[in-house]
Design a protein around this motif. Structure first.
Motif: not given
Length: 176
Positions: A69-86, A91-102
């Motif tokens: 949604k940060k692109y509004g109605s404009g063109t999406i110019d990059s893929i999104s890296e996902q933040l994974l919260v374990e 319910g306490d956060i035990v790990d945070i990592s980034v999932k890279h798209f492949n």
């Protein structure tokens, strides 16, 4: 195999960038909807597990919408890296990592069907796709509630599968 909608969205965005075919969040949403419908009709199984909401401009996958949604109605110019919260059971956060798209994480035959579907829908403008989803009874029967911002249950895989199975004329990915 069922994927996360973000992985399928990232694949579509990546290919759109490579092919120099600009894609907006709105268009991405419609492509994902029709791709999901195709997989439900042809395999009996969903391609991705995320829910599809019935929104003002038609079907929307909220998880993907919010990511881009940060692109509004404009063109999406990059893929999104996902933040994974374990979280632990409390319910306490035990790990945070980034999932890279492949893209290799998506089966080659699945990628082929995705590309085939996106290519066949390329002849339709974004608002043509919106209009087509608005004509479907799956959306139309809830139009008043949707327009008035009332809560509407998301689409179910079964209703999408049934609708597109019963109405071959709306399988626009098959139109040559």
């Amino acid at each position: 195999m069922t994927y996360a909608a973000m992985d399928i969205a990232n694949y579509i965005v990546k290919k759109s960038i490579e092919l120099k075919r600009p894609i907006s969040n709105l268009r991405l949403q419609k492509l994902l909807y029709y791709i999901q419908a195709r997989f439900l009709v042809e395999t009996g199984e969903p391609l991705f597990c995320d829910e599809i909401g019935k929104w003002k401009y038609g079907p929307v996958i909220p998880s993907v919408y919010h990511e881009f949604k940060k692109y509004g109605s404009g063109t999406i110019d990059s893929i999104s890296e996902q933040l994974l919260v374990e979280r632990n059971k409390n319910g306490d956060i035990v790990d945070i990592s980034v999932k890279h798209f492949n893209e290799d994480d998506i089966d080659l035959k699945v990628r082929g069907k995705i590309e085939e579907t996106v290519n066949s829908l390329s002849k339709y403008g974004t608002f043509d796709l919106v209009h087509k989803t608005h004509e479907q009874s799956l959306w139309k029967q809830y139009e008043h509630a949707i327009i008035n911002n009332s809560f509407v249950e998301p689409y179910t895989d079964e209703e999408i599968k049934q609708y597109f199975s019963d109405h071959p004329e709306v399988r626009i990915w098959e139109n040559k």
